[in-house]
Design a protein around this motif. Structure first.
Motif, PDB file in Angstrom:
ATOM      1  N   VAL A  22       7.631  16.783  11.243  1.00  0.00           N
ATOM      2  CA  VAL A  22       7.325  17.005  12.656  1.00  0.00           C
ATOM      3  C   VAL A  22       5.843  17.329  12.847  1.00  0.00           C
ATOM      4  O   VAL A  22       5.282  17.109  13.909  1.00  0.00           O
ATOM      5  CB  VAL A  22       8.197  18.141  13.248  1.00  0.00           C
ATOM      6  N   ALA A  23       5.210  17.869  11.814  1.00  0.00           N
ATOM      7  CA  ALA A  23       3.792  18.237  11.925  1.00  0.00           C
ATOM      8  C   ALA A  23       2.959  17.044  12.382  1.00  0.00           C
ATOM      9  O   ALA A  23       3.211  15.914  11.977  1.00  0.00           O
ATOM     10  CB  ALA A  23       3.267  18.745  10.578  1.00  0.00           C
ATOM     11  N   ALA A  24       1.982  17.332  13.211  1.00  0.00           N
ATOM     12  CA  ALA A  24       0.992  16.319  13.579  1.00  0.00           C
ATOM     13  C   ALA A  24      -0.110  16.392  12.535  1.00  0.00           C
ATOM     14  O   ALA A  24      -1.062  17.154  12.667  1.00  0.00           O
ATOM     15  CB  ALA A  24       0.457  16.591  14.981  1.00  0.00           C
ATOM     16  N   VAL A  25       0.072  15.636  11.472  1.00  0.00           N
ATOM     17  CA  VAL A  25      -0.880  15.664  10.357  1.00  0.00           C
ATOM     18  C   VAL A  25      -2.060  14.767  10.703  1.00  0.00           C
ATOM     19  O   VAL A  25      -1.870  13.633  11.154  1.00  0.00           O
ATOM     20  CB  VAL A  25      -0.197  15.163   9.063  1.00  0.00           C
ATOM     21  N   ALA A  26      -3.262  15.276  10.500  1.00  0.00           N
ATOM     22  CA  ALA A  26      -4.449  14.467  10.787  1.00  0.00           C
ATOM     23  C   ALA A  26      -4.428  13.205   9.929  1.00  0.00           C
ATOM     24  O   ALA A  26      -4.138  13.262   8.735  1.00  0.00           O
ATOM     25  CB  ALA A  26      -5.711  15.271  10.488  1.00  0.00           C
ATOM     26  N   ASP A  27      -4.728  12.077  10.542  1.00  0.00           N
ATOM     27  CA  ASP A  27      -4.810  10.823   9.797  1.00  0.00           C
ATOM     28  C   ASP A  27      -6.108  10.745   8.996  1.00  0.00           C
ATOM     29  O   ASP A  27      -6.161  10.073   7.971  1.00  0.00           O
ATOM     30  CB  ASP A  27      -4.740   9.644  10.764  1.00  0.00           C
ATOM     31  N   TYR A  28      -7.146  11.432   9.489  1.00  0.00           N
ATOM     32  CA  TYR A  28      -8.461  11.401   8.835  1.00  0.00           C
ATOM     33  C   TYR A  28      -9.016  12.815   8.702  1.00  0.00           C
ATOM     34  O   TYR A  28      -8.751  13.678   9.539  1.00  0.00           O
ATOM     35  CB  TYR A  28      -9.451  10.576   9.663  1.00  0.00           C
ATOM     36  N   SER A  29      -9.798  13.031   7.650  1.00  0.00           N
ATOM     37  CA  SER A  29     -10.524  14.290   7.446  1.00  0.00           C
ATOM     38  C   SER A  29     -12.003  13.986   7.253  1.00  0.00           C
ATOM     39  O   SER A  29     -12.345  12.882   6.821  1.00  0.00           O
ATOM     40  CB  SER A  29     -10.037  14.990   6.178  1.00  0.00           C
ATOM     41  N   PRO A  30     -12.858  14.963   7.514  1.00  0.00           N
ATOM     42  CA  PRO A  30     -14.275  14.759   7.197  1.00  0.00           C
ATOM     43  C   PRO A  30     -14.425  14.395   5.719  1.00  0.00           C
ATOM     44  O   PRO A  30     -13.786  15.019   4.862  1.00  0.00           O
ATOM     45  CB  PRO A  30     -14.897  16.132   7.494  1.00  0.00           C
ATOM     46  N   GLU A  56     -18.609  11.299   9.191  1.00  0.00           N
ATOM     47  CA  GLU A  56     -17.877  10.338   8.356  1.00  0.00           C
ATOM     48  C   GLU A  56     -16.498  10.885   8.033  1.00  0.00           C
ATOM     49  O   GLU A  56     -16.357  12.016   7.567  1.00  0.00           O
ATOM     50  CB  GLU A  56     -18.643  10.067   7.058  1.00  0.00           C
ATOM     51  N   LEU A  57     -15.485  10.072   8.278  1.00  0.00           N
ATOM     52  CA  LEU A  57     -14.094  10.504   8.075  1.00  0.00           C
ATOM     53  C   LEU A  57     -13.425   9.589   7.066  1.00  0.00           C
ATOM     54  O   LEU A  57     -13.702   8.387   7.017  1.00  0.00           O
ATOM     55  CB  LEU A  57     -13.331  10.419   9.400  1.00  0.00           C
ATOM     56  N   SER A  58     -12.521  10.173   6.260  1.00  0.00           N
ATOM     57  CA  SER A  58     -11.755   9.318   5.356  1.00  0.00           C
ATOM     58  C   SER A  58     -10.261   9.585   5.534  1.00  0.00           C
ATOM     59  O   SER A  58      -9.841  10.677   5.915  1.00  0.00           O
ATOM     60  CB  SER A  58     -12.199   9.526   3.909  1.00  0.00           C
ATOM     61  N   ARG A  59      -9.490   8.584   5.259  1.00  0.00           N
ATOM     62  CA  ARG A  59      -8.058   8.551   5.519  1.00  0.00           C
ATOM     63  C   ARG A  59      -7.306   9.557   4.647  1.00  0.00           C
ATOM     64  O   ARG A  59      -7.558   9.661   3.449  1.00  0.00           O
ATOM     65  CB  ARG A  59      -7.571   7.132   5.225  1.00  0.00           C
ATOM     66  N   ASN A  60      -6.382  10.289   5.237  1.00  0.00           N
ATOM     67  CA  ASN A  60      -5.516  11.201   4.492  1.00  0.00           C
ATOM     68  C   ASN A  60      -4.275  10.477   3.979  1.00  0.00           C
ATOM     69  O   ASN A  60      -3.905   9.426   4.485  1.00  0.00           O
ATOM     70  CB  ASN A  60      -5.082  12.359   5.391  1.00  0.00           C
ATOM     71  N   LYS A 104      -4.905   4.293  16.978  1.00  0.00           N
ATOM     72  CA  LYS A 104      -4.014   3.948  15.872  1.00  0.00           C
ATOM     73  C   LYS A 104      -4.829   3.936  14.586  1.00  0.00           C
ATOM     74  O   LYS A 104      -5.929   3.386  14.549  1.00  0.00           O
ATOM     75  CB  LYS A 104      -3.382   2.564  16.102  1.00  0.00           C
ATOM     76  N   LYS A 105      -4.262   4.520  13.541  1.00  0.00           N
ATOM     77  CA  LYS A 105      -5.019   4.547  12.289  1.00  0.00           C
ATOM     78  C   LYS A 105      -4.999   3.164  11.653  1.00  0.00           C
ATOM     79  O   LYS A 105      -4.006   2.456  11.735  1.00  0.00           O
ATOM     80  CB  LYS A 105      -4.465   5.603  11.342  1.00  0.00           C
ATOM     81  N   SER A 106      -6.101   2.801  11.033  1.00  0.00           N
ATOM     82  CA  SER A 106      -6.158   1.496  10.392  1.00  0.00           C
ATOM     83  C   SER A 106      -7.073   1.558   9.183  1.00  0.00           C
ATOM     84  O   SER A 106      -6.613   1.450   8.054  1.00  0.00           O
ATOM     85  CB  SER A 106      -6.631   0.429  11.381  1.00  0.00           C
ATOM     86  N   GLU A 107      -8.350   1.780   9.400  1.00  0.00           N
ATOM     87  CA  GLU A 107      -9.318   1.729   8.311  1.00  0.00           C
ATOM     88  C   GLU A 107      -9.143   2.907   7.346  1.00  0.00           C
ATOM     89  O   GLU A 107      -8.639   3.958   7.715  1.00  0.00           O
ATOM     90  CB  GLU A 107     -10.739   1.791   8.874  1.00  0.00           C
ATOM     91  N   GLN A 108      -9.642   2.720   6.126  1.00  0.00           N
ATOM     92  CA  GLN A 108      -9.650   3.791   5.122  1.00  0.00           C
ATOM     93  C   GLN A 108     -10.670   4.869   5.460  1.00  0.00           C
ATOM     94  O   GLN A 108     -10.527   6.018   5.082  1.00  0.00           O
ATOM     95  CB  GLN A 108      -9.951   3.206   3.737  1.00  0.00           C
ATOM     96  N   SER A 109     -11.745   4.465   6.143  1.00  0.00           N
ATOM     97  CA  SER A 109     -12.730   5.442   6.566  1.00  0.00           C
ATOM     98  C   SER A 109     -13.230   5.032   7.933  1.00  0.00           C
ATOM     99  O   SER A 109     -13.106   3.866   8.332  1.00  0.00           O
ATOM    100  CB  SER A 109     -13.886   5.512   5.575  1.00  0.00           C
TER     101      SER A 109
END
Lengths: 222, 222
Positions: A103-111, A129-133, B120-125
Protein backbone atom coordinates in the motif's frame (compact mmCIF):
# COMPACT_ATOMS: atom_id res chain seq x y z
CA UNK A 1 -15.44 4.12 20.63
CA UNK A 2 -17.21 1.19 22.24
CA UNK A 3 -19.36 0.40 19.20
CA UNK A 4 -16.25 0.21 17.06
CA UNK A 5 -14.54 -2.14 19.54
CA UNK A 6 -17.54 -4.45 19.57
CA UNK A 7 -17.69 -4.45 15.79
CA UNK A 8 -13.94 -5.15 15.58
CA UNK A 9 -14.24 -7.99 18.12
CA UNK A 10 -16.92 -9.68 16.07
CA UNK A 11 -15.12 -9.51 12.72
CA UNK A 12 -15.16 -12.97 11.12
CA UNK A 13 -11.73 -14.53 11.68
CA UNK A 14 -11.22 -15.14 7.96
CA UNK A 15 -7.44 -14.72 8.21
CA UNK A 16 -6.83 -16.86 11.29
CA UNK A 17 -3.41 -18.53 11.03
CA UNK A 18 -2.37 -16.37 8.07
CA UNK A 19 0.75 -14.22 8.07
CA UNK A 20 0.39 -10.92 6.26
CA UNK A 21 2.95 -8.23 5.47
CA UNK A 22 1.69 -4.75 4.59
CA UNK A 23 3.62 -1.65 3.53
CA UNK A 24 2.10 1.76 4.24
CA UNK A 25 2.78 5.48 4.06
CA UNK A 26 5.10 7.58 1.95
CA UNK A 27 8.83 7.25 1.44
CA UNK A 28 11.32 10.05 1.97
CA UNK A 29 14.22 10.04 -0.50
CA UNK A 30 16.83 12.35 0.97
CA UNK A 31 18.49 14.98 -1.20
CA UNK A 32 20.60 16.20 1.74
CA UNK A 33 20.15 15.87 5.54
CA UNK A 34 17.01 18.06 5.52
CA UNK A 35 15.50 17.97 2.03
CA UNK A 36 13.69 15.06 0.46
CA UNK A 37 11.48 13.89 -2.34
CA UNK A 38 8.23 12.50 -0.98
CA UNK A 39 4.58 12.07 -1.86
CA UNK A 40 1.19 12.77 -0.35
CA UNK A 41 0.40 9.32 1.06
CA UNK A 42 -0.88 9.66 4.64
CA UNK A 43 -0.58 5.97 5.53
CA UNK A 44 -4.28 5.79 6.47
CA UNK A 45 -5.26 3.10 3.93
CA UNK A 46 -2.33 0.81 4.78
CA UNK A 47 -2.86 1.25 8.52
CA UNK A 48 -6.58 0.50 8.13
CA UNK A 49 -5.73 -2.73 6.29
CA UNK A 50 -3.24 -3.70 9.01
CA UNK A 51 -5.85 -3.07 11.69
CA UNK A 52 -8.59 -4.94 9.79
CA UNK A 53 -6.24 -7.89 9.15
CA UNK A 54 -5.43 -8.10 12.86
CA UNK A 55 -9.11 -8.00 13.74
CA UNK A 56 -9.69 -10.85 11.25
CA UNK A 57 -7.16 -13.02 13.09
CA UNK A 58 -4.02 -12.55 10.98
CA UNK A 59 -0.42 -12.28 12.21
CA UNK A 60 0.36 -8.80 10.87
CA UNK A 61 3.70 -7.17 10.05
CA UNK A 62 3.52 -3.53 8.99
CA UNK A 63 6.46 -1.87 7.22
CA UNK A 64 5.80 1.83 7.67
CA UNK A 65 7.23 4.70 5.69
CA UNK A 66 6.74 8.32 6.67
CA UNK A 67 3.39 8.83 8.37
CA UNK A 68 2.02 10.80 11.31
CA UNK A 69 -0.12 7.85 12.44
CA UNK A 70 0.34 5.54 15.41
CA UNK A 71 0.56 1.86 14.43
CA UNK A 72 -2.58 -0.16 15.25
CA UNK A 73 -2.59 -2.36 18.35
CA UNK A 74 -1.50 -5.95 17.93
CA UNK A 75 0.58 -5.28 14.84
CA UNK A 76 4.37 -5.68 14.52
CA UNK A 77 5.57 -2.36 13.12
CA UNK A 78 8.89 -1.82 11.32
CA UNK A 79 9.83 1.71 10.41
CA UNK A 80 11.47 2.15 6.99
CA UNK A 81 11.28 5.63 5.56
CA UNK A 82 13.19 5.29 2.29
CA UNK A 83 12.41 3.09 -0.70
CA UNK A 84 15.73 1.26 -0.21
CA UNK A 85 15.18 0.48 3.50
CA UNK A 86 11.56 -0.47 2.78
CA UNK A 87 12.78 -2.94 0.14
CA UNK A 88 15.33 -4.43 2.59
CA UNK A 89 12.79 -4.81 5.40
CA UNK A 90 10.19 -6.37 3.14
CA UNK A 91 12.70 -8.87 1.76
CA UNK A 92 13.99 -9.79 5.22
CA UNK A 93 10.47 -10.65 6.36
CA UNK A 94 8.81 -12.02 3.25
CA UNK A 95 9.81 -15.70 3.33
CA UNK A 96 7.18 -16.87 5.82
CA UNK A 97 4.32 -14.66 4.66
CA UNK A 98 1.05 -15.90 3.17
CA UNK A 99 -0.09 -12.50 1.91
CA UNK A 100 1.73 -9.33 0.84
CA UNK A 101 -0.14 -6.05 0.34
CA UNK A 102 1.90 -3.13 -0.99
CA UNK A 103 0.00 0.00 0.00
CA UNK A 104 2.97 2.32 0.58
CA UNK A 105 3.52 4.99 -2.03
CA UNK A 106 7.12 4.06 -2.69
CA UNK A 107 9.13 6.63 -4.61
CA UNK A 108 9.91 5.43 -8.12
CA UNK A 109 13.10 7.53 -8.18
CA UNK A 110 15.66 8.73 -5.62
CA UNK A 111 18.38 11.35 -5.88
CA UNK A 112 21.38 9.71 -7.53
CA UNK A 113 23.51 11.14 -4.70
CA UNK A 114 22.51 12.17 -1.16
CA UNK A 115 24.66 15.07 0.04
CA UNK A 116 26.10 14.63 3.53
CA UNK A 117 25.79 18.34 4.41
CA UNK A 118 22.94 20.74 3.73
CA UNK A 119 23.29 22.13 0.22
CA UNK A 120 23.79 25.91 0.19
CA UNK A 121 21.60 27.67 -2.34
CA UNK A 122 23.46 29.52 -5.04
CA UNK A 123 22.33 29.11 -8.63
CA UNK A 124 19.05 30.40 -10.03
CA UNK A 125 18.30 26.95 -11.37
CA UNK A 126 19.69 23.51 -10.90
CA UNK A 127 19.18 20.01 -12.07
CA UNK A 128 18.58 17.11 -9.71
CA UNK A 129 19.70 13.72 -11.03
CA UNK A 130 17.39 10.86 -10.09
CA UNK A 131 17.77 7.13 -10.48
CA UNK A 132 15.14 4.42 -10.51
CA UNK A 133 14.34 2.50 -7.31
CA UNK A 134 13.62 -1.21 -7.07
CA UNK A 135 9.98 -2.13 -7.63
CA UNK A 136 9.19 -3.86 -4.33
CA UNK A 137 5.95 -5.60 -5.22
CA UNK A 138 7.26 -6.74 -8.61
CA UNK A 139 10.29 -8.25 -6.84
CA UNK A 140 8.07 -9.98 -4.27
CA UNK A 141 5.69 -11.32 -6.93
CA UNK A 142 8.61 -12.79 -8.90
CA UNK A 143 10.01 -14.78 -5.96
CA UNK A 144 10.12 -18.57 -6.55
CA UNK A 145 7.13 -19.17 -4.25
CA UNK A 146 5.60 -15.75 -3.65
CA UNK A 147 2.93 -14.91 -1.10
CA UNK A 148 -0.48 -13.87 -2.43
CA UNK A 149 0.34 -10.36 -3.71
CA UNK A 150 -2.01 -7.40 -3.70
CA UNK A 151 -0.92 -4.15 -5.34
CA UNK A 152 -2.33 -0.64 -5.23
CA UNK A 153 -2.62 1.68 -8.22
CA UNK A 154 -3.16 5.35 -7.39
CA UNK A 155 -3.77 7.22 -10.63
CA UNK A 156 -4.91 10.66 -11.75
CA UNK A 157 -6.31 9.49 -15.12
CA UNK A 158 -7.14 6.28 -17.06
CA UNK A 159 -7.62 4.54 -13.72
CA UNK A 160 -8.85 1.07 -14.69
CA UNK A 161 -6.66 0.85 -17.79
CA UNK A 162 -3.46 1.80 -15.93
CA UNK A 163 -4.32 -0.41 -12.95
CA UNK A 164 -4.99 -3.51 -15.05
CA UNK A 165 -1.79 -2.93 -17.05
CA UNK A 166 0.14 -2.71 -13.77
CA UNK A 167 -1.52 -5.88 -12.44
CA UNK A 168 -0.57 -7.86 -15.56
CA UNK A 169 2.95 -6.45 -15.85
CA UNK A 170 3.78 -7.21 -12.21
CA UNK A 171 1.95 -10.58 -12.27
CA UNK A 172 -0.34 -9.75 -9.33
CA UNK A 173 -3.48 -11.82 -8.72
CA UNK A 174 -5.24 -8.70 -7.36
CA UNK A 175 -4.81 -4.93 -7.56
CA UNK A 176 -6.73 -2.13 -5.89
CA UNK A 177 -7.35 0.86 -8.16
CA UNK A 178 -8.11 4.30 -6.75
CA UNK A 179 -7.93 7.89 -7.92
CA UNK A 180 -5.40 9.94 -5.99
CA UNK A 181 -8.10 12.58 -5.42
CA UNK A 182 -10.33 9.97 -3.69
CA UNK A 183 -7.54 8.26 -1.80
CA UNK A 184 -4.68 10.45 -0.63
CA UNK A 185 -4.98 11.92 2.86
CA UNK A 186 -8.72 11.16 3.06
CA UNK A 187 -10.50 9.14 5.72
CA UNK A 188 -12.75 7.64 3.03
CA UNK A 189 -11.84 6.02 -0.24
CA UNK A 190 -13.48 4.76 -3.43
CA UNK A 191 -11.76 1.75 -4.93
CA UNK A 192 -12.07 -0.94 -7.58
CA UNK A 193 -10.69 -4.45 -7.07
CA UNK A 194 -9.22 -5.90 -10.28
CA UNK A 195 -8.47 -9.60 -10.64
CA UNK A 196 -8.53 -12.16 -13.42
CA UNK A 197 -12.33 -12.28 -13.12
CA UNK A 198 -12.68 -8.61 -13.93
CA UNK A 199 -13.42 -5.35 -12.12
CA UNK A 200 -15.24 -5.28 -8.76
CA UNK A 201 -16.22 -1.76 -7.69
CA UNK A 202 -16.63 -1.14 -3.96
CA UNK A 203 -18.89 1.61 -2.65
CA UNK A 204 -17.22 4.74 -1.27
CA UNK A 205 -16.67 4.10 2.44
CA UNK A 206 -14.39 4.71 5.41
CA UNK A 207 -10.95 3.22 4.85
CA UNK A 208 -11.50 0.63 7.62
CA UNK A 209 -14.62 -0.58 5.74
CA UNK A 210 -12.72 -0.67 2.44
CA UNK A 211 -9.98 -2.63 4.23
CA UNK A 212 -12.47 -5.24 5.51
CA UNK A 213 -14.05 -5.66 2.07
CA UNK A 214 -10.62 -6.00 0.45
CA UNK A 215 -9.44 -8.62 2.97
CA UNK A 216 -12.69 -10.56 2.64
CA UNK A 217 -12.07 -10.66 -1.12
CA UNK A 218 -8.45 -11.72 -0.54
CA UNK A 219 -9.54 -14.52 1.84
CA UNK A 220 -11.92 -15.83 -0.83
CA UNK A 221 -9.01 -16.06 -3.31
CA UNK A 222 -6.53 -17.95 -1.08
CA UNK B 1 -2.01 20.08 31.80
CA UNK B 2 -3.16 22.42 34.54
CA UNK B 3 0.33 23.48 35.60
CA UNK B 4 1.10 24.45 32.03
CA UNK B 5 -2.10 26.50 31.76
CA UNK B 6 -1.28 28.38 34.95
CA UNK B 7 2.26 29.06 33.75
CA UNK B 8 0.96 30.23 30.37
CA UNK B 9 -1.61 32.52 32.04
CA UNK B 10 1.08 34.22 34.10
CA UNK B 11 3.49 34.86 31.23
CA UNK B 12 4.56 38.55 31.32
CA UNK B 13 2.55 40.40 28.66
CA UNK B 14 5.70 41.73 26.98
CA UNK B 15 4.09 41.73 23.53
CA UNK B 16 0.76 43.35 24.44
CA UNK B 17 -0.49 45.47 21.54
CA UNK B 18 2.10 44.01 19.13
CA UNK B 19 1.18 42.29 15.88
CA UNK B 20 3.38 39.36 14.96
CA UNK B 21 3.45 37.19 11.86
CA UNK B 22 5.14 33.79 12.05
CA UNK B 23 5.76 31.21 9.33
CA UNK B 24 6.11 27.56 10.37
CA UNK B 25 6.44 24.06 9.00
CA UNK B 26 7.75 22.66 5.74
CA UNK B 27 6.75 23.53 2.21
CA UNK B 28 5.66 21.01 -0.39
CA UNK B 29 6.85 21.81 -3.91
CA UNK B 30 4.78 19.62 -6.20
CA UNK B 31 6.45 17.63 -8.98
CA UNK B 32 3.12 16.18 -10.10
CA UNK B 33 -0.24 15.74 -8.28
CA UNK B 34 1.21 13.24 -5.80
CA UNK B 35 4.99 13.76 -5.64
CA UNK B 36 6.77 16.67 -4.02
CA UNK B 37 10.05 18.06 -2.76
CA UNK B 38 9.85 18.76 0.96
CA UNK B 39 12.02 18.89 4.06
CA UNK B 40 11.97 17.51 7.58
CA UNK B 41 10.57 20.54 9.42
CA UNK B 42 7.82 19.41 11.80
CA UNK B 43 6.44 22.89 12.52
CA UNK B 44 6.97 22.44 16.28
CA UNK B 45 9.35 25.40 16.77
CA UNK B 46 7.19 27.84 14.82
CA UNK B 47 4.00 26.67 16.54
CA UNK B 48 5.67 27.02 19.94
CA UNK B 49 6.65 30.61 19.09
CA UNK B 50 3.08 31.37 17.95
CA UNK B 51 1.71 29.96 21.20
CA UNK B 52 4.25 31.79 23.37
CA UNK B 53 3.60 35.07 21.52
CA UNK B 54 -0.15 34.71 22.12
CA UNK B 55 0.46 34.00 25.81
CA UNK B 56 2.63 37.14 25.97
CA UNK B 57 -0.28 39.25 24.69
CA UNK B 58 0.52 39.56 20.97
CA UNK B 59 -1.94 39.51 18.07
CA UNK B 60 -0.59 36.46 16.24
CA UNK B 61 -0.91 35.43 12.60
CA UNK B 62 0.56 32.06 11.72
CA UNK B 63 1.27 31.10 8.10
CA UNK B 64 1.55 27.33 8.17
CA UNK B 65 3.17 25.08 5.64
CA UNK B 66 2.89 21.30 5.77
CA UNK B 67 2.66 20.08 9.37
CA UNK B 68 0.72 17.46 11.30
CA UNK B 69 0.13 19.86 14.22
CA UNK B 70 -3.04 21.65 15.27
CA UNK B 71 -2.66 25.44 15.39
CA UNK B 72 -2.46 26.87 18.91
CA UNK B 73 -5.56 28.46 20.44
CA UNK B 74 -6.02 32.18 19.94
CA UNK B 75 -3.88 32.35 16.82
CA UNK B 76 -5.08 33.26 13.31
CA UNK B 77 -3.86 30.42 11.09
CA UNK B 78 -3.40 30.64 7.31
CA UNK B 79 -2.51 27.46 5.48
CA UNK B 80 0.07 27.84 2.68
CA UNK B 81 1.86 24.67 1.72
CA UNK B 82 4.09 25.84 -1.15
CA UNK B 83 6.87 28.42 -1.09
CA UNK B 84 4.95 30.53 -3.62
CA UNK B 85 1.67 30.57 -1.65
CA UNK B 86 3.58 31.17 1.58
CA UNK B 87 5.24 34.21 -0.03
CA UNK B 88 1.85 35.52 -1.21
CA UNK B 89 0.18 35.07 2.17
CA UNK B 90 3.06 36.69 4.04
CA UNK B 91 3.08 39.69 1.71
CA UNK B 92 -0.71 40.12 1.93
CA UNK B 93 -0.51 40.32 5.72
CA UNK B 94 2.80 42.02 6.36
CA UNK B 95 1.91 45.73 6.16
CA UNK B 96 0.47 46.09 9.66
CA UNK B 97 2.91 43.80 11.46
CA UNK B 98 5.37 44.85 14.16
CA UNK B 99 7.36 41.62 14.14
CA UNK B 100 8.02 38.94 11.51
CA UNK B 101 9.59 35.61 12.45
CA UNK B 102 10.40 33.25 9.59
CA UNK B 103 10.57 29.78 11.11
CA UNK B 104 9.20 27.79 8.17
CA UNK B 105 11.70 25.70 6.26
CA UNK B 106 10.81 27.18 2.89
CA UNK B 107 12.13 25.27 -0.11
CA UNK B 108 14.91 27.16 -1.86
CA UNK B 109 14.01 25.51 -5.17
CA UNK B 110 10.84 24.20 -6.82
CA UNK B 111 10.35 22.01 -9.88
CA UNK B 112 10.51 24.27 -12.93
CA UNK B 113 7.29 22.64 -14.11
CA UNK B 114 4.56 20.87 -12.14
CA UNK B 115 3.00 18.08 -14.20
CA UNK B 116 -0.81 18.04 -14.23
CA UNK B 117 -1.04 14.24 -14.29
CA UNK B 118 0.95 11.66 -12.36
CA UNK B 119 4.22 10.98 -14.18
CA UNK B 120 4.51 7.36 -15.32
CA UNK B 121 7.87 5.84 -14.55
CA UNK B 122 9.88 4.73 -17.54
CA UNK B 123 13.55 5.66 -17.71
CA UNK B 124 16.24 4.24 -15.42
CA UNK B 125 17.32 7.77 -14.58
CA UNK B 126 15.91 11.21 -15.07
CA UNK B 127 16.77 14.79 -14.41
CA UNK B 128 14.46 17.12 -12.48
CA UNK B 129 14.85 20.79 -13.37
CA UNK B 130 14.52 23.13 -10.40
CA UNK B 131 14.27 26.89 -10.22
CA UNK B 132 14.98 29.22 -7.32
CA UNK B 133 12.12 30.42 -5.07
CA UNK B 134 11.73 33.92 -3.65
CA UNK B 135 13.52 34.45 -0.36
CA UNK B 136 10.58 35.45 1.84
CA UNK B 137 12.43 36.91 4.81
CA UNK B 138 14.90 38.79 2.62
CA UNK B 139 11.95 40.34 0.75
CA UNK B 140 10.21 41.28 4.01
CA UNK B 141 13.39 42.77 5.48
CA UNK B 142 13.91 44.91 2.37
CA UNK B 143 10.44 46.50 2.50
CA UNK B 144 10.50 50.33 2.88
CA UNK B 145 9.45 50.13 6.54
CA UNK B 146 9.89 46.51 7.53
CA UNK B 147 8.67 44.88 10.74
CA UNK B 148 11.33 43.69 13.21
CA UNK B 149 12.60 40.61 11.36
CA UNK B 150 13.84 37.41 12.98
CA UNK B 151 15.32 34.68 10.82
CA UNK B 152 16.18 31.05 11.49
CA UNK B 153 19.30 29.29 10.27
CA UNK B 154 19.20 25.49 10.40
CA UNK B 155 22.61 24.17 9.47
CA UNK B 156 24.48 20.87 9.49
CA UNK B 157 27.98 22.46 9.81
CA UNK B 158 29.69 25.82 10.44
CA UNK B 159 26.59 26.87 12.38
CA UNK B 160 27.52 30.28 13.79
CA UNK B 161 29.51 31.31 10.73
CA UNK B 162 26.71 30.44 8.29
CA UNK B 163 24.04 31.96 10.54
CA UNK B 164 25.84 35.29 10.97
CA UNK B 165 26.53 35.47 7.22
CA UNK B 166 22.82 34.90 6.60
CA UNK B 167 21.86 37.57 9.14
CA UNK B 168 24.10 40.16 7.52
CA UNK B 169 23.22 39.26 3.93
CA UNK B 170 19.46 39.45 4.61
CA UNK B 171 19.81 42.52 6.86
CA UNK B 172 18.10 40.92 9.87
CA UNK B 173 18.50 42.43 13.36
CA UNK B 174 18.26 38.93 14.87
CA UNK B 175 18.74 35.36 13.72
CA UNK B 176 18.27 32.07 15.57
CA UNK B 177 20.95 29.48 14.78
CA UNK B 178 20.34 25.79 15.35
CA UNK B 179 21.78 22.52 14.13
CA UNK B 180 19.31 20.46 12.13
CA UNK B 181 20.13 17.47 14.33
CA UNK B 182 19.06 19.43 17.45
CA UNK B 183 16.06 21.08 15.86
CA UNK B 184 14.18 19.11 13.28
CA UNK B 185 11.29 17.00 14.53
CA UNK B 186 12.41 17.23 18.15
CA UNK B 187 10.40 18.51 21.12
CA UNK B 188 13.54 20.19 22.50
CA UNK B 189 15.99 22.47 20.80
CA UNK B 190 19.41 24.06 21.38
CA UNK B 191 19.76 27.50 19.82
CA UNK B 192 21.98 30.57 19.64
CA UNK B 193 20.57 34.07 19.22
CA UNK B 194 22.77 36.23 16.98
CA UNK B 195 22.38 40.00 16.82
CA UNK B 196 24.67 43.00 16.37
CA UNK B 197 25.83 42.58 19.99
CA UNK B 198 27.12 39.08 19.33
CA UNK B 199 26.13 35.51 20.09
CA UNK B 200 23.73 34.60 22.93
CA UNK B 201 23.56 30.85 23.57
CA UNK B 202 20.37 29.52 25.16
CA UNK B 203 20.36 26.34 27.20
CA UNK B 204 18.85 23.24 25.60
CA UNK B 205 15.16 23.27 26.52
CA UNK B 206 11.64 22.42 25.39
CA UNK B 207 10.65 24.39 22.30
CA UNK B 208 8.02 26.37 24.27
CA UNK B 209 10.77 27.50 26.67
CA UNK B 210 13.07 28.42 23.78
CA UNK B 211 10.16 30.35 22.25
CA UNK B 212 9.62 32.35 25.46
CA UNK B 213 13.32 33.20 25.76
CA UNK B 214 13.47 34.25 22.11
CA UNK B 215 10.40 36.48 22.39
CA UNK B 216 11.68 38.05 25.61
CA UNK B 217 14.89 38.88 23.72
CA UNK B 218 12.86 40.27 20.79
CA UNK B 219 10.75 42.42 23.15
CA UNK B 220 13.95 43.89 24.62
CA UNK B 221 15.09 44.93 21.13
CA UNK B 222 11.87 46.67 19.98
Amino acid sequence: DLLYLIEAYFQPKLLKGKKILITAGATLEMIDPVRAITNLSSGKMGYAIAQAAYEMGADVTLVSGATALNPPNGVRNISATSAATMYQNVMQNIASQDIFIGVAAVADYSPAQTQQQKIKKSEQSLSLELSRNKDIIAEVASLPSPPFCVGFAAETENLLEYAEAKRLKKKLPLIVANLTSDAMGNDNNKVFLLDSNGTHPLEQAAKIEIARSLLTHVASML
